[in-house]
Design an enzyme around this catalytic site. Structure first.
Site, PDB file in Angstrom:
ATOM      1  N   HIS A  25      -3.973  -5.191  -0.374  1.00 51.87           N
ATOM      2  CA  HIS A  25      -3.591  -5.674   0.881  1.00 51.87           C
ATOM      3  C   HIS A  25      -3.796  -7.197   0.977  1.00 51.87           C
ATOM      4  CE1 HIS A  25      -3.406  -1.909   3.203  1.00 51.87           C
ATOM      5  NE2 HIS A  25      -4.305  -1.460   2.096  1.00 51.87           N
ATOM      6  N   GLU A  33      -2.669  -9.011   3.116  1.00 52.45           N
ATOM      7  CA  GLU A  33      -3.352  -9.639   4.639  1.00 52.45           C
ATOM      8  C   GLU A  33      -4.722  -9.527   4.789  1.00 52.45           C
ATOM      9  OE1 GLU A  33      -1.829  -6.604   3.721  1.00 52.45           O
ATOM     10  OE2 GLU A  33      -2.861  -5.063   5.322  1.00 52.45           O
ATOM     11  N   CYS A  38       1.051  -1.360   0.073  1.00 49.23           N
ATOM     12  CA  CYS A  38      -0.209   0.053   0.083  1.00 49.23           C
ATOM     13  C   CYS A  38       0.937   1.450   0.071  1.00 49.23           C
ATOM     14  CB  CYS A  38      -0.802  -0.064   1.241  1.00 49.23           C
ATOM     15  SG  CYS A  38      -2.274   1.132   0.919  1.00 49.23           S
TER      16      CYS A  38
END
Lengths: 257, 213
Positions: free
Chosen positions: B191, B193, B82
């Protein structure tokens, strides 16, 4: 376009248990939030929202623990709302593993709080939740106002103007609930959703009133929402998230499958 | 056992990324840290970040982490995420103009106001949600189907000077670079994650990557 429209199941959590929507007098226990979140993740939920409807401070700690557990094994965005009033509240939830927080009444009492929260943590994690109710009769052009206290208290604030202001103050997203429709299973207030979605530059999540899968699709195609949120139709396995997505896809909506 | 330093410079919540890395590789030793010593000695480095670029660069300077990040990006498997991807470039339009790390040549631009989607609806900014990622061959895409969806939330995007540095694109509504790669360095706008199975696969690939392309 290739950005998918999102389906967001919402878990109303009271003292560590998922319960059916707050408007229902007969609050039905719908199970363990961690287990339900796991199931939604498996079924392809795009995000999960937890709404804390717990009354007391001690019990709030329970939800933080739930978020911690879910965040350790479910790797999709998690939003937590309900009773958030301070920057410390937000920090606690983000540290527990929440990705976004929903701010509702605190924004109405003190709009600057939204600015402070967005400055401190970034707009990407600040969702402003708006509870709106129609205040004009149906035969004139509709007008909606913001209500607080679960829809009981009028504020006199115009819902569309408020949404614009909140996006301007740094909300990264608007979670829009129609208090007229919440719990009715009669579908979103599509005119309200469309009015807000057209007025703000940020994504809008439609909420309140979903009773079947066409309601979800209508929220996107007619209401022009970017995401749709529903609670009870998913909790009792009336429909799975995957069924909902397949239905939306059949209606020509791009979804993540 | 691989050691991983997740650079903690106060830009956003790093618990998600640490938890996802640990889940992807239970044996990995994950350290969330702002200590140059820990970052220097780790086998691999993750450079995350959410927020505004002005604050990001200010924090890196205040914590004396600029050289540490540059050195890690030059020497070992390195994953930017990001804002941690955007910061690798030359500069950003965010906060007026922000001078960035100059690790890869290129610029960071804002999605134009007034963009419309195929239905003529105004395009929402931030670009938020699950979008398709069109990958170019790279070891970190191992086991991830072409055009898989990852979770994005951003208002600015990378424009590398050298198209050869782009490892993937996405469309909003036009194609933009959503992953960068050069030598031991890989960076993504989305992202991983928060991108469920495909995201965890990318993190697993990173934790097993020797830094060769």
């Amino acid at each position: 376009m290739s950005l998918a429209k999102r389906i967001i199941p919402c878990l109303d959590v009271d003292n560590g248990r998922v319960v059916k929507g707050v408007k229902f007098v007969d609050i039905r226990d719908a199970g363990d939030p961690v287990e339900i979140a796991r199931r939604y993740d498996r079924e392809g939920a795009d995000e999960i929202t937890f709404l804390d409807i717990t009354a007391t401070h001690d019990e709030r700690a329970t939800l933080v623990h739930v978020v911690e557990q879910v965040a350790g094994e479910v790797f999709i965005p998690l939003t937590v709302g309900g009773g958030i009033r301070t920057l410390d509240n937000i920090r606690t939830l983000l540290n527990a593993g929440a990705d976004k927080v929903g701010i509702n009444s605190a924004a109405v009492f003190n709009p600057e709080f939204v600015k402070q929260a967005a400055d401190k943590f970034g707009s990407q994690c600040i969702v402003v939740a708006i509870d709106a109710k129609q205040v004009s009769s149906d035969d004139v052009s509709p007008r909606w106002e913001i209500f607080t206290h679960g829809g009981r208290k009028a504020t006199g604030i115009d819902a569309v103007a408020w949404a614009v202001k909140m996006a301007d103050y740094g909300a990264g997203e608007i979670l829009l609930t129609s208090m007229d429709r919440d719990g009715t299973k009669s579908g979103f207030d599509l005119a309200l959703t469309r009015a807000i979605s057209a007025a703000v530059p940020v994504p809008v999540i439609a909420s309140g009133g979903v009773g079947n899968l066409d309601h979800l699709a209508d929220g996107i195609t007619i209401g022009k929402a970017d995401a749709v949120l529903a609670a009870s139709i998913f909790h009792f396995a009336e429909y799975s998230i995957e069924q909902a997505k397949r239905h939306m896809q059949a209606r020509g909506i791009e979804v993540r499958l | 056992m691989t050691t991983v330093a997740v650079i903690d410079y106060g830009m956003g919540n790093l618990h998600s990324i640490a938890k996802a890395l640990q889940h992807a590789e239970p044996n990995a030793h994950i350290q969330v840290s702002a200590q140059p010593g820990i970052i220097d000695s780790a086998d691999r480095v993750v450079f995350p970040g959410v927020g505004a670029m002005g604050d990001c660069m200010k924090a890196l300077h205040e914590l004396n982490l600029v050289d540490t990040v540059r050195s890690a990006a030059a020497t070992k498997p390195f994953l930017g995420i990001c804002l941690g991807m955007q910061a690798l470039l030359t500069d950003s339009e965010e906060n007026g103009y922000t001078d960035c790390l100059h690790i890869l040549p290129g610029h960071v631009r804002r999605f134009d106001y007034g963009l419309r989607d195929a239905d003529g609806q105004p395009l929402k900014i931030p670009h938020m949600g699950w979008n398709r990622v069109h990958q170019r061959p790279h070891p970190l895409w191992h086991g991830i189907a072409q055009d898989s969806r990852f979770y994005f939330v951003h208002s600015y995007y990378a424009v590398p000077d050298d198209a050869g540095d782009s490892a993937a694109t996405s469309d909003y509504p036009d194609a933009f670079t959503c992953a960068l790669a050069r030598n031991n360095l890989f960076a993504v706008q989305f992202h991983p994650e928060k991108s469920q199975a495909v995201g965890l696969q990318l993190l697993t690939n990173f934790l097993r990557w020797d830094g060769a392309t």
